[in-house]
Every structure is written in C-alpha cells, then in structure tokens.
Design a protein around this motif. Structure first.
Motif, short mmCIF file in Angstrom:
data_model
loop_
_atom_site.label_atom_id
_atom_site.label_comp_id
_atom_site.label_asym_id
_atom_site.label_seq_id
_atom_site.Cartn_x
_atom_site.Cartn_y
_atom_site.Cartn_z
N PHE A 84 35.69 -47.80 70.48
CA PHE A 84 36.63 -48.85 70.84
C PHE A 84 36.04 -49.89 71.80
O PHE A 84 36.65 -50.91 72.04
N LEU A 109 39.68 -43.90 57.94
CA LEU A 109 38.74 -43.95 59.05
C LEU A 109 38.74 -42.60 59.75
O LEU A 109 39.80 -42.07 60.07
N PHE B 83 44.09 -54.22 66.71
CA PHE B 83 43.80 -52.80 66.89
C PHE B 83 42.60 -52.60 67.80
O PHE B 83 42.57 -51.69 68.62
N PHE B 84 41.60 -53.49 67.65
CA PHE B 84 40.38 -53.29 68.42
C PHE B 84 40.40 -53.99 69.77
O PHE B 84 39.52 -53.77 70.59
N PHE B 89 45.81 -48.99 71.78
CA PHE B 89 45.44 -48.30 70.54
C PHE B 89 44.27 -47.35 70.74
O PHE B 89 44.29 -46.21 70.29
N GLY B 90 43.23 -47.86 71.40
CA GLY B 90 42.08 -47.00 71.66
C GLY B 90 42.47 -45.75 72.41
O GLY B 90 42.03 -44.64 72.09
N VAL B 93 44.70 -43.32 70.15
CA VAL B 93 43.91 -42.71 69.07
C VAL B 93 43.05 -41.60 69.65
O VAL B 93 42.96 -40.51 69.09
N GLN B 94 42.44 -41.86 70.81
CA GLN B 94 41.62 -40.81 71.42
C GLN B 94 42.47 -39.64 71.87
O GLN B 94 42.04 -38.48 71.80
N LEU B 100 44.25 -32.88 68.44
CA LEU B 100 43.99 -32.21 67.17
C LEU B 100 42.68 -31.42 67.19
O LEU B 100 42.34 -30.75 66.22
N ALA B 101 41.95 -31.52 68.30
CA ALA B 101 40.61 -30.93 68.35
C ALA B 101 40.64 -29.43 68.06
O ALA B 101 39.75 -28.90 67.40
N MET B 107 42.11 -35.88 61.17
CA MET B 107 42.87 -37.11 61.39
C MET B 107 42.30 -38.23 60.54
O MET B 107 41.10 -38.51 60.59
N LEU B 108 43.15 -38.87 59.75
CA LEU B 108 42.73 -39.99 58.91
C LEU B 108 43.40 -41.24 59.45
O LEU B 108 44.61 -41.39 59.37
N LEU B 109 42.59 -42.14 59.96
CA LEU B 109 43.11 -43.37 60.56
C LEU B 109 43.21 -44.44 59.48
O LEU B 109 42.25 -44.65 58.73
#
Lengths: 337, 337
Positions: A84, A109, B83-84, B89-90, B93-94, B100-101, B107-109
């Motif tokens: 990011f 992604l 998004f970037f 968002f960053g 998402v992290q 989910l680790a 995870m499909l983004l």
C-alpha cells in the motif's frame, strides 16, 4: 524500443498438434481430456501427433473443454504495508485491472507474505480455482512459487526478470538502460562526483539499476536502500557523511529520491545547485517533491497490459514458457537535476 | 465501549430446526441439500420442522455437506486510485488479512468500479466460487450489491452502517460519538467559531461525522469534501473566504485535515494558534502533518477482526442477517488543536 523474445526451447503448441493430426484445436483438447466424443481413428491420429511432436498438454488446453474458472490471480508476495505504500503496486494493479476491463475474467488480488500465507496461497492456486496467475515482485532467484505453479499446470506471467537465469515468461522495463540514461545525463551536465542509492540487490530491478549506474560511472559511492522513503533518507545521510563533496545522486526509486532530497536540504545544501538528484519510476511522488523530481519513466501501464496479453495467449494454448517482453524507459527532466 | 446488537427478525437457525426435529445439524443439512443418505422418516421430521419454523436454508448450511471453496471475497467497489490513496483501505485490508492468518480461508481482493466491472463481479461472486464476502465502502443507500448477494445465498458482512435503514450485518466505528468528542474538545479549549469539512453525505460515515459536529455546535460553517487531501484544501480555501474569522475546523478525515492545514498556513494563519484543526481516522498521515494532527482514532484493526468473526459465524450457520457491531472511537491529542 520494445524488445520481445521467445526463448522457448521449442515446445510444440496445441495448434501444431492439431495441424499435424489434421484436426481442429477442440478435437485435440477433447483427446487430451479423455473425452468420449472422439472416434477411435481421430484419437489415434491425435495421439500419434502428440507422440511425434513431444507435446505436453497444459492447463489451457484442458480448459478448452473443461469449465473455465473465469478468473485470474494477481499475486503479491509482499508485506501488505509495502503493497500500500510503494506506488508501483497501485499503478500496475490499476493497469492490469484496466487491461481486463473488456474481458470476462475477474481479477482476484491475493497478498501473501508469511510462509504460512504463501503455503495456503499456493494450495489455493493449484486447486483449479483460477485459470492463470500474474506474479508481482518476486524477491530473489530462489522463490520456488512460479516454478511450482507452472509444474502444477497454472499458467503464470511475472513482472520483472527473474534474478537467476532459467525459463520464465515475464514482462520488464529496461531498468539498466534507464539508469544509464539518468547517469549519462548527470555526466553531460558536468557532475563529477555522482553517488547512487541502490535498491535491494536480491531483486533484478535493484541489480539492473545499479548495473546501469556502473556502466556509465564505474564504481562510485554507493549506499543500499529498500525502495522506501525512509531508507533513502538513511542512505543519503550516510553518503553525505562519507562523501561530503558529492555533487549528484542517482536513486533507484522515486521514493528513495524523495527521502534523499529531504536529507540534502536538511544538511544545508541546495537541490540541484549543490547536489543534483535523479530518481526512477516517474510515480506521482515525483511531482510532489520540492524541487520536482527528474526521474526515469517506466511504462507501468503498458507493462500491465503486456502481462495480461501474455497470460491470455498462454491460456489460449500458446507456448510461452520462456518468453520476455522488455519495455523502453526514458528520462523525464524536471527541476532536481 | 463496544456495542453489539442482533436486530434479527427472529429468523430461525439451523440449530433450532435440528432441535425441533430431534436430529443433528448435519442431518438437517443433508435434507436441505437433497442427500440420499437420510431415511424417509428422518427426512419427513426435518421437513416438518422446517415448515413449522419457516426456516430458510442458507449457503452456510449447504456448505456443511457440499464442498467449501476455501476462500472469501473482500470487495472494494471503489475506483482503484482511491483504493490506493485512501489510508483506510490499506489498514482494513491488512487487518482482515491478519485476522484470516490462522484460518484456512484465502482472501481474494476484488476491485470493481465501473458498472461493467461490478456486473462481472456480481456474477463471479454468485457462481459458487466463494464462501462469503466482506464489503468495503458502499456509497449510498441504493447500492443493490449486498442485498442481491444475500438473496443469492452469499453470506456478506459490510463495513459501515448502510445509509438507508434495512436489515444488514455490519461493523462500524462510532463516527458520530467520535465527532462529538472532537468538537467538544474544541469548545472546551475556548474555540468559538468552529467550522467543519464534511465527507460525502451519501455515505453514513460522512453523515454521522457531520451529525456529531452538529450535536455539539449546531449549524456552523460547513464545506463538503470527498475525503481526499485536495478536496480538503479546496473546502478550506472556501471556508476562509466566507468566514475569515473562524478559529477552528473539524475535518471528517485526516487527509482532508492535511489539505486544510496546508491552506491555513498558506493564508498566513498559524495552526493551532489562529486556527485549530482536528481530523478523523488517526491514520499514518496524522503524524506527518506540520504540526502533527489531533484526530479521532477509529479502531480499523479491530473492525477488520470483527468483520471476519461475523462472517465466519454466518458461514457456521448463525443467523446474523440484521446484526451490528459498533466500536468505540476516542480523541488523540497532538499539536494541531
């Protein structure tokens, strides 16, 4: 000038098999997939052509008769934070997304950094969920993921030349040529003590940009960064301590150049009067540094398009296991050099 | 204090059906999925319980006996550029990736902005490729995607309260309460002419942060932004023109606050001496403004964890179709106010 080279060892394509057997592509696919809708005579002709040519069916051929998954993976084996903050990723993801806009393929992604995450990802990718994979930013030459995916029938295209030689299908920018242009420009403008801040040398992009500097200037003052702004600042501080009279620096990324400019100004020196700075990437940050950054443009948008084009060709059955596309880079002159 | 509320209309769960029929969960699932491994008598008992309770089987129940896809979608219906560049968002998402680790879920983004891309995405999501979906940043109350996904059996959890009332499973921060804390702090410090730069009012996050400002200060000077830094600068310029004597501004995001600080300083005013500034989010940018930004912390990492927890519960068969988790926000005092 774009260079494109098929370094394939001559693996035959599905088309060649079809041509030799005197049948259509679909018929070859049906034979390969064990379909019962093929006459014995046709099957034998295809099998003979396969044997004579040494054809190895791939996933794309199978997909002609089996159900397509209608998706491709975009794999980022990097820490999420880096994904990011490094502008390259945002640009290439958007480019790939745009290149797929006209297709019926959904882009998935996937970010995976830890060994556990990468293992889960590899498992997912090889369980028939996706048609193919685009791989971003693979560190080192020993990353086994692309080879393992190909072995298990997943068509892959990488960005960036693999650090170690070997068959691979990839798209790259001419990093070495771009670095040469940057350092040549500094030399032409009369700079005599040119340092460089190199990127990670376990990545071809880091190594190639350093080689370009050396091609022109030989072994000058060098410090290492990791492409981040902070690493550029740390490297610049060290360079100024060791070589207080340097009059130019070529940084292997715009973010590192931004960190370098900050440190140069903090030291009381002027940019470009005392120290000229050139970056690499021509990302958005290049227009937000003070002064605006002279940098090497790499055509990230075109690279994304090329990756999609190659992957679709592979999915269509073309043999591109050892294929490279290298896109030209050029210098963008602004105010920092 | 975190608030958590199940606003379900009392839709029966799979467990209730199993209990009423006197069988196990797996048996109910097998009946729902038309399995032949169930005796006629058992089937009739389950079907009667289903009829009596008005049970509607969901995808999660089916997944108990059908193959799981081992993946969940993280859907970003936003322009790729946003998004970037938007720090939220960053971070989320992290956070979701980290949550989910420990699971076996990949995870499909998926990023989709144009109507065509969104249509393709909806098609993909409803063709049994994924177990469930997390939805980020849905503008407006008329976005039909989450409802359509639920109708077609895809378990979904959203971030952010839907702008229009209706059943939804979502995780949110206490935006209104956070805004109240920010504006109350300005009032306590003696500020008397407090303006606000609001976010998009077709998003609950924009509306709620404006409502919090109004709860404390009533109808003061207001300008609108789109959460971007540039929009914050434009809004601030307008506010200073219209209300040159204002002595504080509450911006509904840190990025807009950063743009506002720049414009305030360009106008010759000092921050916070002449104009105090408070942002919202406590993103990384808050430590890079000059002066460092006083802002409202929203627990993005915990929000990501909660989204994953709720989705896993839904996939496990829990009835959470109308369920909200709202996490507390608090003020982080730095130098700008």
């Amino acid at each position: 000038m774009t260079s494109e080279r098929n370094r394939s060892t001559g693996r035959p394509t599905l088309d060649e098999v079809a041509s030799r057997a005197g049948v259509g592509r679909g018929t070859v696919s049906r034979v390969v997939n064990g379909s019962l809708q093929v006459s014995t005579r046709t099957r034998e002709a295809v099998e003979q052509a396969i044997a004579e040519l040494g054809y190895v069916p791939n996933r794309a051929a199978r997909a002609l008769v089996t159900q397509r998954t209608d998706s491709i993976a975009l794999v980022v084996p990097e820490p999420g934070e880096r994904f990011f903050t490094e502008p390259f990723f945002g640009r290439i993801v958007q480019a790939i997304s745009a290149a797929l806009a006209g297709s019926d393929l959904q882009m998935l992604l996937m970010i995976a950094q830890s060994p556990q995450e990468r293992q889960r990802l590899e498992g997912y990718l090889t369980r028939q969920h996706i048609d193919g994979a685009l791989l971003l930013s693979l560190h080192g030459g020993d990353d086994p993921m692309p080879v393992r995916l190909e072995e298990r029938g997943v068509a892959t295209v990488r960005v960036g030349r693999p650090a170690h030689p070997g068959p691979a299908c990839y798209v790259d920018a001419d990093n070495r040529g771009g670095a040469r242009k940057a350092v040549s420009y500094l030399v032409e403008r009369g700079r005599q003590r040119i340092a460089t801040i190199a990127g990670p040398l376990d990545m071809s992009v880091g190594m190639d940009r350093l080689d370009g500097y050396r091609d022109v200037f030989g072994a000058g003052p060098m410090a290492l960064g990791d492409f981040s702004e902070e690493s550029g600042a740390v490297a610049m501080r060290w360079l100024l301590e060791q070589h207080p009279s340097l009059d130019a620096v070529f940084a292997a990324s715009d973010t590192m150049a931004a960190g370098a400019i900050r440190v140069i100004k903090e030291s009381g020196r002027r940019v470009p009067d005392d120290v000229a700075v050139i970056g690499f990437d021509d990302s958005a940050i290049a227009r937000h540094t003070d002064p605006q950054l002279t940098t090497v443009y790499q055509p990230v948008e075109a690279m994304g398009q090329e990756m999609v084009r190659l992957l679709l060709a592979k999915l269509g059955g073309e043999s591109l296991d050892s294929y490279e596309v290298v896109l030209e880079t050029h210098l963008v002159v602004r105010d920092s050099a």
